[in-house]
Design an enzyme around this catalytic site. Sequence first.
Site, PDB file in Angstrom:
ATOM      1  N   HIS A 280       3.605  -3.832   2.052  1.00  0.00           N
ATOM      2  CA  HIS A 280       2.350  -3.143   1.544  1.00  0.00           C
ATOM      3  C   HIS A 280       1.490  -3.153   2.825  1.00  0.00           C
ATOM      4  O   HIS A 280       1.084  -4.079   3.371  1.00  0.00           O
ATOM      5  CB  HIS A 280       1.869  -3.911   0.718  1.00  0.00           C
ATOM      6  CG  HIS A 280       0.431  -3.054   0.074  1.00  0.00           C
ATOM      7  ND1 HIS A 280       0.473  -2.050  -0.879  1.00  0.00           N
ATOM      8  CD2 HIS A 280      -0.911  -3.060   0.519  1.00  0.00           C
ATOM      9  CE1 HIS A 280      -0.766  -1.415  -0.940  1.00  0.00           C
ATOM     10  NE2 HIS A 280      -1.513  -2.224  -0.009  1.00  0.00           N
ATOM     11  N   CYS A 281       1.160  -1.832   3.463  1.00  0.00           N
ATOM     12  CA  CYS A 281       0.294  -1.743   4.455  1.00  0.00           C
ATOM     13  C   CYS A 281      -1.296  -1.549   4.316  1.00  0.00           C
ATOM     14  O   CYS A 281      -1.279  -0.469   3.689  1.00  0.00           O
ATOM     15  CB  CYS A 281       1.007  -0.609   5.516  1.00  0.00           C
ATOM     16  SG  CYS A 281      -0.018  -0.172   7.341  1.00  0.00           S
ATOM     17  N   VAL A 282      -1.876  -2.341   4.681  1.00  0.00           N
ATOM     18  CA  VAL A 282      -3.442  -2.335   4.470  1.00  0.00           C
ATOM     19  C   VAL A 282      -4.112  -1.014   5.150  1.00  0.00           C
ATOM     20  O   VAL A 282      -5.038  -0.410   4.875  1.00  0.00           O
ATOM     21  CB  VAL A 282      -4.272  -3.311   4.656  1.00  0.00           C
ATOM     22  CG1 VAL A 282      -4.047  -4.570   3.577  1.00  0.00           C
ATOM     23  CG2 VAL A 282      -3.938  -3.844   6.256  1.00  0.00           C
TER      24      VAL A 282
END
Length: 427
Positions: A280-282
């Site tokens: 999950h890329c912020v």
Amino acid sequence: MTHKGGVKPGKKNKAEEPELEPLCCCEYIDRNGEKNHVAACLCDCQDLDDGCDRWITCKSVQPETCERIMDTVSDRLRIPWLRGAKKVNVSIIPPLILLPVFLRVASWHFLLGVVVLTSLPVLALWYYYLTHRRKEQTLFFLSLGLFSLGYMYYVFLQEVVPRGRVGPTRLALLTCGLFLILFALCRAKKNPGYLRSPAGSERPGSGGPAERPGPGGQDKARGPLSSRAPREEIRGPSGVPAGSPAKVKEDWCAKCQLVRPARAWHCRICGICVRRMDHHCVWINSCVGESNHQAFILALSVFLLTSVYGITLTLDTICRDRSVFTALFYCPGVYADYSSALAFTCVWYSVIVTAGMAYIFLIQLINISYNVTEREVQQALRQKTGRRLLCGLIVDTGQYNRGFLRNWHQFSTLGAPPFHHPAEDIV
């Protein structure tokens, strides 16, 4: 007569239904389902009043009270819009205010620049671990990234271009790189490969044979999913043949209530399963999965090239007759002029961000070369499985590794529909 008599009651009931009044541009429906007004954003907030009283009297405020205050503030922070005020995410605002202030303060003196540019990554990491621990989605990093691109470009146009060292061709090339970054980010923000629960599917509740596949990854009682079993046994969602050592397995997700294929994971932040989930890329506020992994790599590569090119142009303008590496560490007289100091500070900010993105890009290239996702790497490190090379920088699980060229070929075909042989139709 009977038909007419049957129509009249219907019209009467329709007329008796209360009509909802349209909202004006400053009105909205709050989280309690009541109509509210933007002008009343500071009214009727008991938690905020109690919190202010405790702060004034130097008393501690309970964490639950702080959370209720933040929920109230986020619900009432809205902007006027057609057919009702629109809600504004609170996490978008801090980068828009703090980044210009910090960079301009850092331009006053060399020591201030060192302190500010050192504290910015620390604050960003602190906020990341705070939101990551709570498993909350945030637009802070997406807002920070997009605003950083815009603000760096603005400083370049205001402080660097007027000096006459950057020609129209170089400026056009840098501008094209900026638009390519935005295009790649838009592609990366699309559906990463969410797994939706099939409509009308039965939810197993007893953990019986209908919940999990039988031996060899086959299951005779899969309900609505049995129609796709033959295809998945031949080729999985990641393009790995079933006869290979990395045989496709399926698992039941209790939260999404669906059967997920191999290499799919449930994202606790997005609250949904993703095909071939990497992480999950912020920075894009989304998962990186089977459908957007290529666009994510494209965005990283274009950003690195554009950022390095912009840094080179800026240093060549404010520190003439010096190489880029030398000018980055030794540029005498740069703080004598505030314009040059601001450009130099923005260069160092860009260098810090570019170094972080370069590390992420390197890890991604290594993982793709070994056909392993970041999620699988973290699981292998926790379970102490797989081969660790270069002090843990490379983790090879060996489960899906088919060689360097085949791994990259498989990555280049992610998201494409698998090719089915005509023999499947016969079977």
